[in-house]
Every structure is written in structure tokens, then in C-alpha cells.
Design a protein around this motif. Structure first.
Motif, PDB file in Angstrom:
ATOM      1  N   MET A 161     -33.377 -26.005  18.018  1.00  0.00           N
ATOM      2  CA  MET A 161     -34.542 -26.100  17.158  1.00  0.00           C
ATOM      3  C   MET A 161     -34.175 -26.718  15.808  1.00  0.00           C
ATOM      4  O   MET A 161     -34.926 -27.514  15.270  1.00  0.00           O
ATOM      5  N   ILE A 162     -33.024 -26.329  15.274  1.00  0.00           N
ATOM      6  CA  ILE A 162     -32.562 -26.869  13.986  1.00  0.00           C
ATOM      7  C   ILE A 162     -32.297 -28.369  14.118  1.00  0.00           C
ATOM      8  O   ILE A 162     -32.645 -29.138  13.222  1.00  0.00           O
ATOM      9  N   LYS A 163     -31.724 -28.772  15.248  1.00  0.00           N
ATOM     10  CA  LYS A 163     -31.434 -30.192  15.459  1.00  0.00           C
ATOM     11  C   LYS A 163     -32.731 -31.010  15.485  1.00  0.00           C
ATOM     12  O   LYS A 163     -32.801 -32.081  14.899  1.00  0.00           O
ATOM     13  N   ILE A 164     -33.751 -30.474  16.137  1.00  0.00           N
ATOM     14  CA  ILE A 164     -35.051 -31.156  16.196  1.00  0.00           C
ATOM     15  C   ILE A 164     -35.647 -31.269  14.801  1.00  0.00           C
ATOM     16  O   ILE A 164     -36.149 -32.324  14.407  1.00  0.00           O
ATOM     17  N   PHE A 165     -35.587 -30.172  14.049  1.00  0.00           N
ATOM     18  CA  PHE A 165     -36.128 -30.159  12.691  1.00  0.00           C
ATOM     19  C   PHE A 165     -35.388 -31.155  11.803  1.00  0.00           C
ATOM     20  O   PHE A 165     -36.016 -31.933  11.071  1.00  0.00           O
ATOM     21  N   LEU A 166     -34.066 -31.164  11.868  1.00  0.00           N
ATOM     22  CA  LEU A 166     -33.282 -32.075  11.024  1.00  0.00           C
ATOM     23  C   LEU A 166     -33.527 -33.538  11.393  1.00  0.00           C
ATOM     24  O   LEU A 166     -33.596 -34.402  10.519  1.00  0.00           O
ATOM     25  N   LYS A 167     -33.687 -33.816  12.685  1.00  0.00           N
ATOM     26  CA  LYS A 167     -33.974 -35.194  13.104  1.00  0.00           C
ATOM     27  C   LYS A 167     -35.335 -35.628  12.580  1.00  0.00           C
ATOM     28  O   LYS A 167     -35.498 -36.748  12.100  1.00  0.00           O
ATOM     29  N   PHE A 168     -36.323 -34.727  12.644  1.00  0.00           N
ATOM     30  CA  PHE A 168     -37.653 -35.063  12.154  1.00  0.00           C
ATOM     31  C   PHE A 168     -37.645 -35.254  10.644  1.00  0.00           C
ATOM     32  O   PHE A 168     -38.256 -36.192  10.128  1.00  0.00           O
ATOM     33  N   VAL A 169     -36.956 -34.391   9.921  1.00  0.00           N
ATOM     34  CA  VAL A 169     -36.848 -34.531   8.461  1.00  0.00           C
ATOM     35  C   VAL A 169     -36.162 -35.851   8.122  1.00  0.00           C
ATOM     36  O   VAL A 169     -36.589 -36.569   7.217  1.00  0.00           O
ATOM     37  N   GLY A 170     -35.118 -36.194   8.867  1.00  0.00           N
ATOM     38  CA  GLY A 170     -34.445 -37.476   8.658  1.00  0.00           C
ATOM     39  C   GLY A 170     -35.373 -38.649   8.899  1.00  0.00           C
ATOM     40  O   GLY A 170     -35.358 -39.636   8.155  1.00  0.00           O
ATOM     41  N   TYR A 171     -36.193 -38.556   9.933  1.00  0.00           N
ATOM     42  CA  TYR A 171     -37.171 -39.603  10.242  1.00  0.00           C
ATOM     43  C   TYR A 171     -38.161 -39.773   9.086  1.00  0.00           C
ATOM     44  O   TYR A 171     -38.411 -40.892   8.632  1.00  0.00           O
ATOM     45  N   ILE A 172     -38.720 -38.671   8.598  1.00  0.00           N
ATOM     46  CA  ILE A 172     -39.697 -38.733   7.505  1.00  0.00           C
ATOM     47  C   ILE A 172     -39.044 -39.290   6.237  1.00  0.00           C
ATOM     48  O   ILE A 172     -39.606 -40.160   5.563  1.00  0.00           O
ATOM     49  N   LEU A 173     -37.868 -38.799   5.908  1.00  0.00           N
ATOM     50  CA  LEU A 173     -37.200 -39.264   4.681  1.00  0.00           C
ATOM     51  C   LEU A 173     -36.814 -40.732   4.778  1.00  0.00           C
ATOM     52  O   LEU A 173     -36.954 -41.482   3.803  1.00  0.00           O
ATOM     53  N   LEU A 174     -36.349 -41.169   5.941  1.00  0.00           N
ATOM     54  CA  LEU A 174     -36.004 -42.582   6.130  1.00  0.00           C
ATOM     55  C   LEU A 174     -37.239 -43.455   6.012  1.00  0.00           C
ATOM     56  O   LEU A 174     -37.216 -44.517   5.377  1.00  0.00           O
ATOM     57  N   LYS A 175     -38.347 -42.990   6.593  1.00  0.00           N
ATOM     58  CA  LYS A 175     -39.599 -43.745   6.508  1.00  0.00           C
ATOM     59  C   LYS A 175     -40.040 -43.885   5.055  1.00  0.00           C
ATOM     60  O   LYS A 175     -40.401 -44.975   4.609  1.00  0.00           O
ATOM     61  N   TRP A 176     -40.013 -42.796   4.297  1.00  0.00           N
ATOM     62  CA  TRP A 176     -40.438 -42.849   2.904  1.00  0.00           C
ATOM     63  C   TRP A 176     -39.472 -43.672   2.058  1.00  0.00           C
ATOM     64  O   TRP A 176     -39.897 -44.393   1.160  1.00  0.00           O
ATOM     65  N   LEU A 177     -38.186 -43.604   2.349  1.00  0.00           N
ATOM     66  CA  LEU A 177     -37.216 -44.426   1.619  1.00  0.00           C
ATOM     67  C   LEU A 177     -37.502 -45.907   1.855  1.00  0.00           C
ATOM     68  O   LEU A 177     -37.545 -46.697   0.907  1.00  0.00           O
ATOM     69  N   CYS A 178     -37.719 -46.291   3.109  1.00  0.00           N
ATOM     70  CA  CYS A 178     -38.055 -47.688   3.414  1.00  0.00           C
ATOM     71  C   CYS A 178     -39.365 -48.089   2.749  1.00  0.00           C
ATOM     72  O   CYS A 178     -39.485 -49.201   2.221  1.00  0.00           O
ATOM     73  N   PHE A 179     -40.327 -47.176   2.743  1.00  0.00           N
ATOM     74  CA  PHE A 179     -41.612 -47.466   2.127  1.00  0.00           C
ATOM     75  C   PHE A 179     -41.470 -47.651   0.625  1.00  0.00           C
ATOM     76  O   PHE A 179     -42.040 -48.577   0.050  1.00  0.00           O
ATOM     77  N   TYR A 180     -40.688 -46.805  -0.043  1.00  0.00           N
ATOM     78  CA  TYR A 180     -40.488 -46.941  -1.491  1.00  0.00           C
ATOM     79  C   TYR A 180     -39.741 -48.228  -1.826  1.00  0.00           C
ATOM     80  O   TYR A 180     -40.039 -48.888  -2.818  1.00  0.00           O
ATOM     81  N   ILE A 181     -38.784 -48.608  -0.996  1.00  0.00           N
ATOM     82  CA  ILE A 181     -38.081 -49.881  -1.207  1.00  0.00           C
ATOM     83  C   ILE A 181     -39.058 -51.046  -1.048  1.00  0.00           C
ATOM     84  O   ILE A 181     -39.023 -52.003  -1.821  1.00  0.00           O
ATOM     85  N   TYR A 182     -39.937 -50.960  -0.050  1.00  0.00           N
ATOM     86  CA  TYR A 182     -40.966 -51.984   0.125  1.00  0.00           C
ATOM     87  C   TYR A 182     -41.839 -52.078  -1.124  1.00  0.00           C
ATOM     88  O   TYR A 182     -42.127 -53.173  -1.609  1.00  0.00           O
ATOM     89  N   GLU A 183     -42.301 -50.947  -1.632  1.00  0.00           N
ATOM     90  CA  GLU A 183     -43.159 -50.943  -2.817  1.00  0.00           C
ATOM     91  C   GLU A 183     -42.428 -51.526  -4.030  1.00  0.00           C
ATOM     92  O   GLU A 183     -43.026 -52.265  -4.818  1.00  0.00           O
ATOM     93  N   LEU A 184     -41.153 -51.203  -4.192  1.00  0.00           N
ATOM     94  CA  LEU A 184     -40.385 -51.790  -5.290  1.00  0.00           C
ATOM     95  C   LEU A 184     -40.254 -53.301  -5.119  1.00  0.00           C
ATOM     96  O   LEU A 184     -40.362 -54.052  -6.085  1.00  0.00           O
ATOM     97  N   ALA A 185     -40.037 -53.746  -3.878  1.00  0.00           N
ATOM     98  CA  ALA A 185     -39.902 -55.183  -3.622  1.00  0.00           C
ATOM     99  C   ALA A 185     -41.208 -55.916  -3.908  1.00  0.00           C
ATOM    100  O   ALA A 185     -41.197 -57.013  -4.471  1.00  0.00           O
ATOM    101  N   VAL A 186     -42.323 -55.307  -3.542  1.00  0.00           N
ATOM    102  CA  VAL A 186     -43.627 -55.926  -3.814  1.00  0.00           C
ATOM    103  C   VAL A 186     -43.852 -56.062  -5.316  1.00  0.00           C
ATOM    104  O   VAL A 186     -44.401 -57.058  -5.783  1.00  0.00           O
ATOM    105  N   ASN A 187     -43.394 -55.094  -6.069  1.00  0.00           N
ATOM    106  CA  ASN A 187     -43.558 -55.120  -7.523  1.00  0.00           C
ATOM    107  C   ASN A 187     -42.422 -55.840  -8.240  1.00  0.00           C
ATOM    108  O   ASN A 187     -42.311 -55.753  -9.460  1.00  0.00           O
ATOM    109  N   GLY A 188     -41.581 -56.522  -7.506  1.00  0.00           N
ATOM    110  CA  GLY A 188     -40.499 -57.292  -8.111  1.00  0.00           C
ATOM    111  C   GLY A 188     -39.376 -56.446  -8.676  1.00  0.00           C
ATOM    112  O   GLY A 188     -38.679 -56.848  -9.592  1.00  0.00           O
ATOM    113  N   PHE A 189     -39.183 -55.260  -8.122  1.00  0.00           N
ATOM    114  CA  PHE A 189     -38.141 -54.323  -8.562  1.00  0.00           C
ATOM    115  C   PHE A 189     -38.231 -54.042 -10.054  1.00  0.00           C
ATOM    116  O   PHE A 189     -37.238 -53.880 -10.737  1.00  0.00           O
TER     117      PHE A 189
END
Length: 122
Positions: free
Chosen positions: A1-29
Motif C-alpha cells: 500500500m505504501i509503494k502504491i501511495f509513494l508512486k502516486f505521490v511521485g506521479y503528482i509531484l512530477l506532473k506539477w513540476l513539469c507543469f511549473y517548468i512549462y509555465e516558467l518557460a511560457v513566461n520567459g523564465f
């Protein structure tokens, strides 16, 4: 159960990290240096609250979907991604914006990449 939770948390955090990098790139960093202390605090709260909210709301339907097979799994996953989109829509005062679609593409793409073994088992 912990492994499933950690994988899901990693997925969400990776998605948001990529999204924030995208937003910074759109705004010219560029960072808005005119913001005051309250603005920085509000930004920090939003940067950490939105991923936490997604973890809390989406972990159950995603976990349940991965236990299912075929059309039921696909239907639940579609519901989960629509729920994620609706949360984005609601937090922006019910206005459709381009970043919502970018975030959804990131969500679906990263989900498929990280969970492709579980998706192909069914």
C-alpha cells in the motif's frame, strides 16, 4: 500500500513540476519582482496546496481503476481525469484556459508512462 501511495505521490509531484517548468518557460523564465511578501506567501501556498489537493482527491479513483480491467478501468480513469480538469476549472473561477489543457496532456502522458505496466495487464 505504501509503494502504491509513494508512486502516486511521485506521479503528482512530477506532473506539477513539469507543469511549473512549462509555465516558467511560457513566461520567459521571468519572476515578477513587484510582488510583496503576502504575494509570495500566497504563491507558496498555492504551489503546495494544489498538488496536495490532487493527491487527496485522486488517489482513491486512480487506485480503484488500476484494480479493474477493460472498459470499467477506462471509464474510471476518464472520470478521474475529468475530476482533475474540473478542479482546475473551479479554482480559476470557471474560465477555460490553455494551461488546463496543457496540464491534462501532461497528466495523461505521465500517467501512461508511469503506469503502462499496470494498464497493459488488463
Amino acid at each position: 500500500m505504501i509503494k502504491i501511495f509513494l508512486k502516486f505521490v511521485g506521479y503528482i509531484l512530477l506532473k506539477w513540476l513539469c507543469f511549473y517548468i512549462y509555465e516558467l518557460a511560457v513566461n520567459g523564465f521571468k519572476w515578477n519582482s513587484k510582488a510583496n511578501k503576502e504575494g509570495y506567501i500566497l504563491a507558496a501556498i498555492m504551489l503546495f496546496t494544489l498538488p496536495l489537493l490532487e493527491i487527496i482527491v485522486l488517489i482513491s479513483p486512480i487506485h480503484f481503476a488500476l484494480k479493474q480491467k477493460g472498459c470499467i478501468m477506462i471509464s474510471i480513469l476518464i472520470f478521474a481525469f475529468l475530476l482533475e480538469f474540473m478542479m482546475s476549472w473551479y479554482t480559476t473561477n470557471q474560465q477555460i484556459q490553455v494551461w488546463m489543457f496543457v496540464k491534462m496532456i501532461l497528466s495523461i502522458g505521465l500517467f501512461y508512462y508511469l503506469y503502462r505496466k499496470e494498464l497493459t495487464k488488463s
